[in-house]
Design an enzyme around this catalytic site. Structure first.
Site, short mmCIF file in Angstrom:
data_model
loop_
_atom_site.label_atom_id
_atom_site.label_comp_id
_atom_site.label_asym_id
_atom_site.label_seq_id
_atom_site.Cartn_x
_atom_site.Cartn_y
_atom_site.Cartn_z
N GLU A 1 7.14 33.01 32.71
CA GLU A 1 7.75 31.67 32.77
C GLU A 1 9.15 31.68 33.38
OE1 GLU A 1 7.21 33.55 30.20
OE2 GLU A 1 8.66 33.30 28.58
N CYS B 1 4.88 38.60 25.49
CA CYS B 1 5.87 39.37 24.73
C CYS B 1 5.52 39.39 23.23
CB CYS B 1 7.27 38.82 25.00
SG CYS B 1 8.56 39.97 24.53
N TYR B 2 6.28 38.74 22.38
CA TYR B 2 5.94 38.73 20.95
C TYR B 2 4.50 38.25 20.75
CZ TYR B 2 6.22 38.00 15.91
OH TYR B 2 6.00 38.06 14.56
N SER C 1 16.76 4.41 31.58
CA SER C 1 16.36 3.61 32.74
C SER C 1 14.86 3.77 33.04
CB SER C 1 17.14 4.02 33.99
OG SER C 1 18.51 3.84 33.77
N HIS D 1 7.80 38.23 31.06
CA HIS D 1 7.90 36.77 30.92
C HIS D 1 7.55 36.06 32.23
CE1 HIS D 1 9.65 36.52 26.87
NE2 HIS D 1 10.12 37.72 27.16
N GLY E 1 22.15 3.33 31.35
CA GLY E 1 22.44 3.72 32.72
C GLY E 1 22.04 5.15 32.99
N GLY E 2 21.75 5.91 31.92
CA GLY E 2 21.26 7.28 32.09
C GLY E 2 19.82 7.26 32.58
N VAL E 3 19.34 8.44 32.99
CA VAL E 3 18.00 8.54 33.55
C VAL E 3 16.94 8.14 32.52
CG1 VAL E 3 16.34 10.11 34.62
CG2 VAL E 3 18.77 10.46 34.98
N ASP E 4 17.07 8.65 31.30
CA ASP E 4 15.99 8.45 30.33
C ASP E 4 15.81 6.98 29.96
OD1 ASP E 4 15.94 11.17 30.50
OD2 ASP E 4 16.93 11.52 28.57
N LYS F 1 12.32 16.58 31.34
CA LYS F 1 13.25 15.84 32.22
C LYS F 1 12.70 15.72 33.66
CE LYS F 1 17.47 14.11 32.21
NZ LYS F 1 18.00 13.31 31.08
N GLY G 1 9.29 35.75 21.07
CA GLY G 1 10.07 35.39 19.89
C GLY G 1 11.00 36.51 19.48
#
Ligand code: XMP
Length: 524
Positions: free
Chosen positions: A179, A86-87, A237, A177, A232-235, A380, A59
């Protein structure tokens, strides 16, 4: 909505780091379900969520000041493994009786840590056997004295306590980090924490996600009818495919053709949806609302005004169509987890929204519909895996994102039908050549932009004035920052030649070499 969480799950406590979502993604990639919640979540939440372990994010604040975020007491009292990053490490150290001070030298970027040999029983030991570990650092403070019960687990010349551990209580802190991909073995470190140390079994797979979502949707919706706006977008659909699997005939999808779509997009969406539902009656209603949208946009040249106009027109058209359907009680939306995290971020956080993103907020209240959001818990990449598991075509699942206001924000200034026609053809040529050269999947978003500025050209012996097409391609992980893509000159040359030869209303093609920040990805 009724929620059945997997039993083995982790809690990610968000202290406002730009990397918090990445921590959650890495944990999910290890097959472990986790949720991100702000550090000032309601006190009773931790017990109710009952995690097998907790990760504390980094953070922007410093624990050396009094009014800054702290770890909720319930986390420290839960008796489960805790990893502070970290934080998160600083907070852990200072709240358990150690000491943190501002570092004389800020450390930002790559560094190497020496890991203490812990016989491979601890969190880090097994990753230090080949010498120092390259890691990503980003901190101003450092731990200068250990809390009781802790030992040093790694060090750098600048930070003698670069990692600490109390193996008996399973409490760990790392200054770096894990990640971030620049940290070697970072994903493995989080995997080790989530699965070996917290004992989670790693069964959060696409199939499991689908099964769980289906159970939840059925429990919530019962035998009532649902309407979904397919873009028509991924989400949207994937949400449609999931609902189709869960409730079949009770779902109707409304696809609004706003006249701002890409070349052949309407046909592709319809084809994909027919293929997906594999039924004679696919419950898909397509509405051609091109005239209505272009009429409403007439005379508007300000980007935000165009966005608002498109959002409002969409709501009108969608509401009108949905009200024609009998007995609909639910509205389905393809909201995904990053949207949820961003809107729930703590008061201490977060980046400001630079553009008002097109959404259909307000629609459920206006139509008196209940909301069902089957992708609300997914990142996603999980949405994509679920899409593949449900049998959606690869090209659709891995399509670049496309903004809600569509080509309207890619025609600079006033949107005109003839500009859209040119832009569609230019964009299609660009996509075709990117695919042919195997670059479509190597960039994260690419498109053409229509610039209505007159530039001089020569055709045969004649001079002519015509407008300009700009090409844009970017590499990014989260769309918050992006680098312009270094496409091969040959590829750019081919695209330019084709556009200039095949579309006579274009006098010039340019390539956009601005990164974000300070530019944005879209031109408007
Ligand atoms: P910017 O241009 O803000 O874009 O750097 C970041 C990402 O967001 C998309 N974008 C939008 N998506 N409605 C959307 O649904 C919008 O109004 C909008 N504006 C930008 C953009 O395509 C990129 O992926």
């Amino acid at each position: 909505m009724h929620k059945s969480l997997p039993d083995d799950r982790l809690l990610i406590v968000d202290f406002g780091s730009q990397y918090t979502q990445l921590i959650a993604r890495r944990v999910r990639e290890a097959g472990v379900y986790c949720e991100v919640h702000p550090f000032d979540m309601p006190a009773e939440f931790v017990d109710a969520f009952s995690p097998r372990g907790v990760v504390l994010s980094g953070g922007p604040e410093t624990v050396t000041e009094i009014e800054t975020p702290r770890i909720p007491d319930q986390v420290l009292e839960a008796g489960v493994p805790v990893l502070g990053i970290c934080y998160g490490m600083h907070a852990l150290a200072s709240q358990l009786g150690g000491a943190v001070e501002p570092s004389s030298k800020r450390e930002f970027g790559s560094a190497e840590i020496d890991i203490v040999d812990d016989g491979a029983d601890g969190l880090l030991g097994r990753f230090g056997t080949d010498g120092p570990l390259p890691v990503w650092m980003s901190h101003g403070d450092k731990v200068v004295s250990l809390p009781p019960g802790f030992e040093v687990a790694a060090s750098t010349p600048n930070a003698p306590i670069a990692a600490m551990s109390d193996a008996s209580r399973h409490l760990y802190g790392v200054q770096f980090h894990p990640e971030v991909t620049h940290t070697r073995n970072g994903a493995e470190i989080l995997d080790r924490f989530a699965r070996d140390i917290c004992g989670c079994n790693g069964t959060w797979t696409a199939e499991q996600i689908v099964e769980r979502a289906i159970r939840e949707v059925r429990a919530a919706v019962g035998d009532e009818r649902v309407v979904l706006g397919l873009s028509g977008g991924v989400d949207s659909s994937v949400a449609a495919a999931l609902l189709d699997r869960a409730i079949g005939d009770q779902l109707t999808c409304v696809f609004v053709d706003n006249g701002l779509l890409r070349l052949n997009e309407r046909k592709e969406v319809e084809a994909a949806f027919y293929r997906m539902s594999n039924a004679l009656d696919p419950h898909l209603v397509t509405v051609d609302a091109t005239d209505e949208f272009l009429g409403a946009l007439h005379g508007l040249d300000d980007p935000e005004a165009k966005r608002k106009c498109i959002g409002a027109t969409f709501i009108d058209v969608f509401q009108r169509e949905a009200e024609k359907l009998e007995g609909v009680r639910w509205l389905a939306q393809g909201t995904i987890y990053p949207d949820v995290i961003e809107s729930a971020a703590s008061k201490f956080g977060k980046a400001h929204v630079i553009k008002s993103h097109h959404n259909v907020g307000g629609l459920p209240e206006r139509m008196h519909l209940k909301l069902v959001e089957p992708l609300r818990d997914l990142f996603k990449d999980e949405v994509r895996r679920v899409g593949l598991a449900l049998g959606l075509p690869r090209e659709l699942v891995f399509r670049h994102p496309f903004p809600g206001p569509g080509l309207a924000v890619r025609v600079i200034g006033e949107v005109r039908r003839e500009y859209l026609d040119v832009l569609r053809r230019a964009d299609a040529i660009f996509m075709e050549e990117l695919r042919r050269a195997d670059y479509y999947d190597r960039v994260h978003q690419a498109f053409a932009v229509y610039l209505p500025v007159n530039s001089v050209g020569v055709v045969g012996d004649a001079r002519r004035y015509a407008h300009v097409i700009a090409l844009r391609a970017v590499e990014t992980t989260d769309f918050m920052t992006a680098r312009w893509a270094q496409l091969p000159h040959d590829l750019l040359g081919t695209v330019s030649n084709r556009i200039m030869n095949e579309i006579e209303d274009v006098s010039r093609v340019v390539y956009d070499i601005a990164s974000k920040p300070p530019a944005t990805i879209e031109w408007e």
